[in-house]
Design a protein around this motif. Structure first.
Motif, PDB file in Angstrom:
ATOM      1  N   ASP A  83      52.060 -23.469  71.106  1.00 13.26           N
ATOM      2  CA  ASP A  83      52.887 -22.732  70.148  1.00 13.26           C
ATOM      3  C   ASP A  83      54.145 -22.192  70.838  1.00 13.26           C
ATOM      4  OD1 ASP A  83      51.048 -23.216  68.183  1.00 13.26           O
ATOM      5  OD2 ASP A  83      50.157 -21.217  68.224  1.00 13.26           O
ATOM      6  N   LEU A  84      53.967 -21.652  72.037  1.00 11.63           N
ATOM      7  CA  LEU A  84      55.106 -21.113  72.777  1.00 11.63           C
ATOM      8  C   LEU A  84      56.145 -22.199  73.037  1.00 11.63           C
ATOM      9  CD1 LEU A  84      56.372 -18.729  74.400  1.00 11.63           C
ATOM     10  CD2 LEU A  84      55.172 -19.638  76.402  1.00 11.63           C
ATOM     11  N   ARG A  85      55.680 -23.375  73.459  1.00 10.15           N
ATOM     12  CA  ARG A  85      56.613 -24.472  73.721  1.00 10.15           C
ATOM     13  C   ARG A  85      57.348 -24.882  72.453  1.00 10.15           C
ATOM     14  NH1 ARG A  85      51.774 -26.757  76.282  1.00 10.15           N
ATOM     15  NH2 ARG A  85      51.664 -25.869  78.386  1.00 10.15           N
ATOM     16  N   SER A  86      56.655 -24.894  71.332  1.00  8.84           N
ATOM     17  CA  SER A  86      57.297 -25.251  70.061  1.00  8.84           C
ATOM     18  C   SER A  86      58.365 -24.234  69.678  1.00  8.84           C
ATOM     19  CB  SER A  86      56.251 -25.345  68.951  1.00  8.84           C
ATOM     20  OG  SER A  86      55.368 -26.421  69.168  1.00  8.84           O
ATOM     21  N   LEU A 101      62.551 -25.108  69.525  1.00 10.62           N
ATOM     22  CA  LEU A 101      63.454 -24.827  68.419  1.00 10.62           C
ATOM     23  C   LEU A 101      64.575 -23.874  68.843  1.00 10.62           C
ATOM     24  CD1 LEU A 101      60.777 -24.430  65.607  1.00 10.62           C
ATOM     25  CD2 LEU A 101      62.412 -26.306  65.856  1.00 10.62           C
ATOM     26  N   ARG A 102      64.233 -22.874  69.624  1.00  5.52           N
ATOM     27  CA  ARG A 102      65.252 -21.916  70.067  1.00  5.52           C
ATOM     28  C   ARG A 102      66.327 -22.598  70.916  1.00  5.52           C
ATOM     29  NH1 ARG A 102      63.188 -16.257  72.311  1.00  5.52           N
ATOM     30  NH2 ARG A 102      65.466 -16.016  72.292  1.00  5.52           N
ATOM     31  N   ARG A 137      67.321 -25.562  70.751  1.00  6.75           N
ATOM     32  CA  ARG A 137      68.167 -26.416  69.926  1.00  6.75           C
ATOM     33  C   ARG A 137      69.175 -25.593  69.120  1.00  6.75           C
ATOM     34  NH1 ARG A 137      64.302 -31.230  67.386  1.00  6.75           N
ATOM     35  NH2 ARG A 137      63.687 -32.153  69.380  1.00  6.75           N
ATOM     36  N   LEU A 138      68.750 -24.441  68.639  1.00  6.64           N
ATOM     37  CA  LEU A 138      69.584 -23.643  67.751  1.00  6.64           C
ATOM     38  C   LEU A 138      70.538 -22.707  68.487  1.00  6.64           C
ATOM     39  CD1 LEU A 138      66.964 -22.620  65.038  1.00  6.64           C
ATOM     40  CD2 LEU A 138      68.841 -24.241  64.762  1.00  6.64           C
ATOM     41  N   GLU A 139      70.019 -21.943  69.430  1.00  3.48           N
ATOM     42  CA  GLU A 139      70.799 -20.849  69.993  1.00  3.48           C
ATOM     43  C   GLU A 139      71.994 -21.289  70.834  1.00  3.48           C
ATOM     44  OE1 GLU A 139      68.487 -17.379  71.353  1.00  3.48           O
ATOM     45  OE2 GLU A 139      66.775 -18.239  70.274  1.00  3.48           O
ATOM     46  N   PRO A 140      71.864 -22.303  71.698  1.00  2.21           N
ATOM     47  CA  PRO A 140      73.056 -22.713  72.455  1.00  2.21           C
ATOM     48  C   PRO A 140      74.201 -23.195  71.557  1.00  2.21           C
ATOM     49  CG  PRO A 140      71.087 -23.523  73.543  1.00  2.21           C
ATOM     50  CD  PRO A 140      70.656 -22.988  72.209  1.00  2.21           C
ATOM     51  N   GLU A 141      73.876 -23.890  70.466  1.00  3.17           N
ATOM     52  CA  GLU A 141      74.922 -24.359  69.551  1.00  3.17           C
ATOM     53  C   GLU A 141      75.634 -23.192  68.889  1.00  3.17           C
ATOM     54  OE1 GLU A 141      76.845 -25.260  65.905  1.00  3.17           O
ATOM     55  OE2 GLU A 141      74.874 -24.295  65.940  1.00  3.17           O
ATOM     56  N   ILE A 142      74.878 -22.164  68.507  1.00  2.44           N
ATOM     57  CA  ILE A 142      75.498 -20.970  67.926  1.00  2.44           C
ATOM     58  C   ILE A 142      76.295 -20.226  68.996  1.00  2.44           C
ATOM     59  CG2 ILE A 142      75.084 -18.781  66.740  1.00  2.44           C
ATOM     60  CD1 ILE A 142      72.508 -20.024  65.598  1.00  2.44           C
ATOM     61  N   ALA A 143      75.773 -20.177  70.211  1.00  4.11           N
ATOM     62  CA  ALA A 143      76.475 -19.523  71.317  1.00  4.11           C
ATOM     63  C   ALA A 143      77.825 -20.185  71.575  1.00  4.11           C
ATOM     64  CB  ALA A 143      75.617 -19.569  72.577  1.00  4.11           C
ATOM     65  N   PHE A 144      77.860 -21.512  71.495  1.00  8.22           N
ATOM     66  CA  PHE A 144      79.105 -22.259  71.698  1.00  8.22           C
ATOM     67  C   PHE A 144      80.198 -21.745  70.763  1.00  8.22           C
ATOM     68  CE2 PHE A 144      82.018 -25.750  70.877  1.00  8.22           C
ATOM     69  CZ  PHE A 144      82.225 -26.326  72.129  1.00  8.22           C
ATOM     70  N   SER A 202      62.683 -15.183  62.638  1.00 10.05           N
ATOM     71  CA  SER A 202      61.318 -15.703  62.580  1.00 10.05           C
ATOM     72  C   SER A 202      60.877 -16.203  63.950  1.00 10.05           C
ATOM     73  CB  SER A 202      61.239 -16.827  61.547  1.00 10.05           C
ATOM     74  OG  SER A 202      59.935 -17.362  61.479  1.00 10.05           O
ATOM     75  N   LEU A 203      61.748 -16.939  64.630  1.00  6.68           N
ATOM     76  CA  LEU A 203      61.413 -17.449  65.959  1.00  6.68           C
ATOM     77  C   LEU A 203      61.301 -16.309  66.972  1.00  6.68           C
ATOM     78  CD1 LEU A 203      63.746 -20.583  66.029  1.00  6.68           C
ATOM     79  CD2 LEU A 203      61.239 -20.593  65.931  1.00  6.68           C
ATOM     80  N   TRP A 204      62.200 -15.348  66.894  1.00  6.68           N
ATOM     81  CA  TRP A 204      62.137 -14.215  67.825  1.00  6.68           C
ATOM     82  C   TRP A 204      60.863 -13.406  67.626  1.00  6.68           C
ATOM     83  CZ3 TRP A 204      67.891 -12.620  66.710  1.00  6.68           C
ATOM     84  CH2 TRP A 204      68.743 -13.470  67.433  1.00  6.68           C
ATOM     85  N   HIS A 205      60.481 -13.196  66.374  1.00  6.08           N
ATOM     86  CA  HIS A 205      59.235 -12.465  66.128  1.00  6.08           C
ATOM     87  C   HIS A 205      58.032 -13.248  66.648  1.00  6.08           C
ATOM     88  CE1 HIS A 205      61.098  -9.213  64.129  1.00  6.08           C
ATOM     89  NE2 HIS A 205      61.376  -9.828  62.993  1.00  6.08           N
ATOM     90  N   ALA A 206      58.054 -14.573  66.472  1.00  7.60           N
ATOM     91  CA  ALA A 206      56.954 -15.396  66.969  1.00  7.60           C
ATOM     92  C   ALA A 206      56.885 -15.360  68.487  1.00  7.60           C
ATOM     93  CB  ALA A 206      57.117 -16.834  66.477  1.00  7.60           C
ATOM     94  N   ALA A 207      58.039 -15.279  69.138  1.00  4.48           N
ATOM     95  CA  ALA A 207      58.081 -15.260  70.608  1.00  4.48           C
ATOM     96  C   ALA A 207      57.804 -13.876  71.177  1.00  4.48           C
ATOM     97  CB  ALA A 207      59.453 -15.738  71.088  1.00  4.48           C
TER      98      ALA A 207
END
Length: 227
Positions: free
Chosen positions: A82-85, A89-90, A92-99, A156-161
């Motif tokens: 679950d952690l790896r999943s 996702l993080r 994939r999403l966060e670096p693109e938004i950071a850019f 949602s991802l942050w809460h899961a992590a």
């Protein structure tokens, strides 16, 4: 871990219950694999059964609980897969938004981010305060380029992590120099954003997430079969 993205609108009873139960889970009051009665939680929080049931539906979607037939639930176990999943996702999403966020942050944003970084190095801060600052740092770093849908998914991802990261933080809390390491790690992450270097900012965030994933996975208790 956690702060909410919308601090202006009053929380509904369901939201308040959801936050309270999440805190019980991430703090260890409710431990992985523990069964609990919805009515017991309702009595403990001083609410009716209905908002507890509704809150658990949201927490189940975040991977924190598993509801059972009837009126009971179990805290979801800590699972490396679950952690790896979550981090797949993080990353994939966060670096693109950071850019994109890199060019949108303004001086007041950087002042706020520096204030949060200083909290990581403050040894008087408890794990709740440190994790809340950690959550807010990543939120403020990405917020300028994040849509409402981005924020919904990221929360949602942050809460899961959260319970994985908090576990890793708490296990290392008394390691000499750990608070300073956290502070410097996030200051290093912020540097390419200050330089408006989009490629470096995206890369730095990916490296940061990958390092945190390793720390979080190392903190997961191992079974005798895994040892």
């Amino acid at each position: 871990m956690t702060s909410e993205t919308n601090t202006e609108a009053p929380q509904s009873t369901v939201d308040q219950v959801m936050v309270a139960i999440r805190r019980m889970i991430v703090s260890g009051h409710l431990v992985p694999g523990q069964h609990f009665s919805l009515r017991t939680i309702a009595a403990e929080l001083g609410v009716s059964f209905i908002p507890v049931r509704e809150a658990l539906r949201s927490l189940e979607s975040q991977g924190l609980v598993v509801t059972r037939p009837g009126r009971s639930a179990v805290v979801a176990p800590l699972n490396p897969d679950d952690l790896r999943s979550i981090y797949r996702l993080r990353t994939r999403l966060e670096p693109e938004i950071a850019f994109r966020s890199c060019e949108l942050l303004v001086p007041d944003d950087f002042d706020r981010l520096e204030e949060l970084i200083l909290q990581f190095g403050d040894e008087s801060k408890g794990i709740d305060e440190i994790y809340d600052a950690h959550h807010d740092f990543h939120l403020e770093l990405l917020r300028p380029a994040a849509s409402e849908w981005d924020l919904r998914i990221l929360e949602s991802l942050w809460h899961a992590a959260e319970r994985y990261v908090r576990l890793a933080f708490s296990q290392r809390d008394f390691t000499p120099g750990e608070h300073r390491r956290r502070e410097e790690s996030h200051r290093t992450l912020l540097a390419p954003f200050r330089a408006r270097d989009q490629e470096r900012a995206a890369y730095a965030l990916r490296q940061h997430l990958e390092a945190n994933e390793v720390l979080a996975e190392q903190a997961i208790p191992r079974t005798e079969e895994e040892s």
